[in-house]
Design a protein around this motif. Structure first.
Motif, PDB file in Angstrom:
ATOM      1  N   MET A   1       8.754 -29.029   1.093  1.00 36.66           N
ATOM      2  CA  MET A   1       9.037 -30.243   0.328  1.00 36.66           C
ATOM      3  C   MET A   1       9.648 -31.299   1.237  1.00 36.66           C
ATOM      4  N   ALA A   2       9.194 -32.542   1.063  1.00 34.95           N
ATOM      5  CA  ALA A   2       9.731 -33.647   1.866  1.00 34.95           C
ATOM      6  C   ALA A   2      11.206 -33.864   1.553  1.00 34.95           C
ATOM      7  N   THR A   3      11.952 -34.265   2.557  1.00 29.63           N
ATOM      8  CA  THR A   3      13.366 -34.569   2.364  1.00 29.63           C
ATOM      9  C   THR A   3      13.515 -35.757   1.421  1.00 29.63           C
ATOM     10  N   THR A   4      14.463 -35.652   0.512  1.00 25.82           N
ATOM     11  CA  THR A   4      14.732 -36.701  -0.473  1.00 25.82           C
ATOM     12  C   THR A   4      16.021 -37.419  -0.116  1.00 25.82           C
ATOM     13  N   LEU A   5      15.979 -38.748  -0.122  1.00 26.59           N
ATOM     14  CA  LEU A   5      17.162 -39.553   0.150  1.00 26.59           C
ATOM     15  C   LEU A   5      17.603 -40.265  -1.125  1.00 26.59           C
ATOM     16  N   ALA A   6      18.872 -40.125  -1.459  1.00 28.10           N
ATOM     17  CA  ALA A   6      19.479 -40.816  -2.603  1.00 28.10           C
ATOM     18  C   ALA A   6      20.390 -41.912  -2.052  1.00 28.10           C
ATOM     19  N   PHE A   7      19.950 -43.150  -2.159  1.00 26.17           N
ATOM     20  CA  PHE A   7      20.714 -44.265  -1.606  1.00 26.17           C
ATOM     21  C   PHE A   7      21.690 -44.818  -2.642  1.00 26.17           C
ATOM     22  N   ASP A   8      22.965 -44.752  -2.330  1.00 21.41           N
ATOM     23  CA  ASP A   8      23.943 -45.496  -3.114  1.00 21.41           C
ATOM     24  C   ASP A   8      23.587 -46.977  -3.013  1.00 21.41           C
ATOM     25  N   ALA A 114      16.970 -44.897  -5.420  1.00 28.23           N
ATOM     26  CA  ALA A 114      18.253 -45.591  -5.571  1.00 28.23           C
ATOM     27  C   ALA A 114      19.069 -44.791  -6.577  1.00 28.23           C
ATOM     28  N   PHE A 115      20.335 -44.548  -6.253  1.00 28.68           N
ATOM     29  CA  PHE A 115      21.186 -43.684  -7.076  1.00 28.68           C
ATOM     30  C   PHE A 115      22.526 -44.384  -7.260  1.00 28.68           C
ATOM     31  N   SER A 116      22.800 -44.819  -8.485  1.00 23.91           N
ATOM     32  CA  SER A 116      23.908 -45.754  -8.666  1.00 23.91           C
ATOM     33  C   SER A 116      24.721 -45.495  -9.923  1.00 23.91           C
ATOM     34  N   ASN A 117      25.991 -45.915  -9.873  1.00 26.04           N
ATOM     35  CA  ASN A 117      26.819 -45.977 -11.069  1.00 26.04           C
ATOM     36  C   ASN A 117      26.301 -47.022 -12.052  1.00 26.04           C
ATOM     37  N   GLY A 118      25.618 -48.029 -11.536  1.00 28.65           N
ATOM     38  CA  GLY A 118      25.129 -49.112 -12.377  1.00 28.65           C
ATOM     39  C   GLY A 118      24.007 -48.668 -13.296  1.00 28.65           C
ATOM     40  N   ALA A 119      23.849 -49.360 -14.418  1.00 28.42           N
ATOM     41  CA  ALA A 119      22.761 -49.080 -15.342  1.00 28.42           C
ATOM     42  C   ALA A 119      21.426 -49.370 -14.661  1.00 28.42           C
ATOM     43  N   ALA A 120      20.386 -48.623 -15.035  1.00 28.79           N
ATOM     44  CA  ALA A 120      19.096 -48.706 -14.353  1.00 28.79           C
ATOM     45  C   ALA A 120      18.521 -50.119 -14.379  1.00 28.79           C
ATOM     46  N   ASP A 121      18.615 -50.822 -15.526  1.00 31.34           N
ATOM     47  CA  ASP A 121      18.040 -52.168 -15.592  1.00 31.34           C
ATOM     48  C   ASP A 121      18.782 -53.139 -14.687  1.00 31.34           C
ATOM     49  N   ALA A 122      20.114 -52.998 -14.606  1.00 27.93           N
ATOM     50  CA  ALA A 122      20.898 -53.860 -13.726  1.00 27.93           C
ATOM     51  C   ALA A 122      20.564 -53.588 -12.257  1.00 27.93           C
ATOM     52  N   VAL A 123      20.407 -52.308 -11.911  1.00 30.94           N
ATOM     53  CA  VAL A 123      20.080 -51.940 -10.534  1.00 30.94           C
ATOM     54  C   VAL A 123      18.673 -52.409 -10.174  1.00 30.94           C
ATOM     55  N   ILE A 132      13.940 -55.409  -2.199  1.00 32.78           N
ATOM     56  CA  ILE A 132      13.841 -54.046  -1.652  1.00 32.78           C
ATOM     57  C   ILE A 132      13.461 -53.002  -2.707  1.00 32.78           C
ATOM     58  N   ARG A 133      13.179 -53.414  -3.934  1.00 35.86           N
ATOM     59  CA  ARG A 133      12.882 -52.436  -4.995  1.00 35.86           C
ATOM     60  C   ARG A 133      11.657 -51.581  -4.652  1.00 35.86           C
ATOM     61  N   GLY A 134      10.672 -52.167  -3.985  1.00 34.11           N
ATOM     62  CA  GLY A 134       9.428 -51.469  -3.695  1.00 34.11           C
ATOM     63  C   GLY A 134       9.556 -50.271  -2.769  1.00 34.11           C
ATOM     64  N   PHE A 135      10.692 -50.127  -2.107  1.00 32.70           N
ATOM     65  CA  PHE A 135      10.876 -48.982  -1.213  1.00 32.70           C
ATOM     66  C   PHE A 135      11.180 -47.687  -1.973  1.00 32.70           C
ATOM     67  N   PHE A 136      11.566 -47.798  -3.237  1.00 36.30           N
ATOM     68  CA  PHE A 136      12.107 -46.641  -3.953  1.00 36.30           C
ATOM     69  C   PHE A 136      11.116 -46.064  -4.960  1.00 36.30           C
ATOM     70  N   ASP A 137      11.054 -44.737  -4.995  1.00 37.94           N
ATOM     71  CA  ASP A 137      10.217 -44.057  -5.974  1.00 37.94           C
ATOM     72  C   ASP A 137      10.738 -44.273  -7.383  1.00 37.94           C
ATOM     73  N   ASP A 138      12.065 -44.376  -7.520  1.00 37.33           N
ATOM     74  CA  ASP A 138      12.658 -44.543  -8.845  1.00 37.33           C
ATOM     75  C   ASP A 138      14.118 -44.940  -8.673  1.00 37.33           C
ATOM     76  N   VAL A 139      14.724 -45.382  -9.771  1.00 38.45           N
ATOM     77  CA  VAL A 139      16.166 -45.629  -9.844  1.00 38.45           C
ATOM     78  C   VAL A 139      16.775 -44.550 -10.725  1.00 38.45           C
ATOM     79  N   VAL A 140      17.772 -43.842 -10.218  1.00 37.75           N
ATOM     80  CA  VAL A 140      18.493 -42.831 -10.998  1.00 37.75           C
ATOM     81  C   VAL A 140      19.902 -43.372 -11.240  1.00 37.75           C
ATOM     82  N   SER A 141      20.253 -43.508 -12.508  1.00 34.29           N
ATOM     83  CA  SER A 141      21.539 -44.100 -12.879  1.00 34.29           C
ATOM     84  C   SER A 141      22.481 -43.065 -13.467  1.00 34.29           C
ATOM     85  N   CYS A 142      23.747 -43.144 -13.088  1.00 37.23           N
ATOM     86  CA  CYS A 142      24.768 -42.285 -13.693  1.00 37.23           C
ATOM     87  C   CYS A 142      24.947 -42.610 -15.177  1.00 37.23           C
ATOM     88  N   ASP A 143      24.547 -43.807 -15.566  1.00 37.21           N
ATOM     89  CA  ASP A 143      24.611 -44.203 -16.971  1.00 37.21           C
ATOM     90  C   ASP A 143      23.818 -43.250 -17.863  1.00 37.21           C
TER      91      ASP A 143
END
Length: 225
Positions: A1-8, A114-123, A132-143
């Protein structure tokens, strides 16, 4: 499996002190002090709400921290000024090294989230505005789990959403509390030390790698892997 990066996001990809320009027109030479106090209180409120299990969104923590900062520093900004600052927080700029660093990471074949405390729509809005949104497979929110970093549950939530085991996942963050939180939850982590004056918490847990900017991240992780 490819390495996964979770960017704050806040403070790692996006410069939270980007509000300083707007602040200069409101508080003059105290802009940097105001921005720093606001950010510190924003994080404190998220920590406290997470521990209390009394959730409110990251946007609410940001707003409440702004109110506190105005009172604490004796700078009574009016309602319109406060709203302008909150609006500016939704369109903060990326750090100068971010785009090239993300390009390097994408070229290296990493899965990127992208992995953030912020809500997904705000992020989403923040990343789109920064180009830079196009670099990410998805946004994962703690919300999504109604808590905040460094609650172990939010890192477990990321691993489920990204469908990856902890051994194949890296957190990328400029925040030591986030790095320690991720490593305590079974991930590896890269600390982005954006200032030579930044100090890592002396908890006996060292980052898997440390980089001064994101342009060298892919190479550092490649060596560590």
């Amino acid at each position: 499996m490819a390495t996964t990066l979770a960017f704050d996001v806040y403070g790692t990809l996006i410069d939270t002190h980007g509000v300083s320009l707007a602040l200069q027109g409101m508080v003059g030479t105290r802009a940097a002090e105001f921005s720093r106090h606001w950010r510190d209180k924003q994080l404190e409120y998220s920590f406290r709400r997470g521990l209390m299990q009394h959730y409110a969104s990251f946007a609410t923590c940001t707003r409440d921290a702004l109110e506190y900062t105005c009172e604490s520093l004796g700078l009574p900004l009016d309602v319109e000024q406060r709203q302008l600052l909150l609006d500016a927080y939704r369109t903060l700029p990326a750090f100068d090294d971010v785009k090239r660093g993300l390009e390097n990471s994408r070229a290296a074949g990493f899965r990127m989230f992208a992995f953030s405390n912020g809500a997904a729509d705000a992020v989403d809005t923040l990343l789109e505005t920064a180009g830079i949104r196009g670099f990410f497979d998805d946004v994962v929110s703690c919300d999504e789990v109604k808590s905040f970093k460094p609650n172990p549950g939010v890192y477990a939530h990321f691993l489920r959403r990204a469908a990856t085991p902890g051994a194949s996942a890296w957190l990328v963050s400029s925040n030591p509390f986030d790095v320690i939180g991720a490593m305590s939850a079974g991930m590896r982590a890269a600390w982005v030390r954006r200032s030579p004056q930044a100090v890592f918490d002396p908890w006996g847990i060292a980052p898997s790698v440390t980089v001064a900017e994101l342009t060298t991240l892919a190479a550092a992780i490649g060596v560590a892997d």
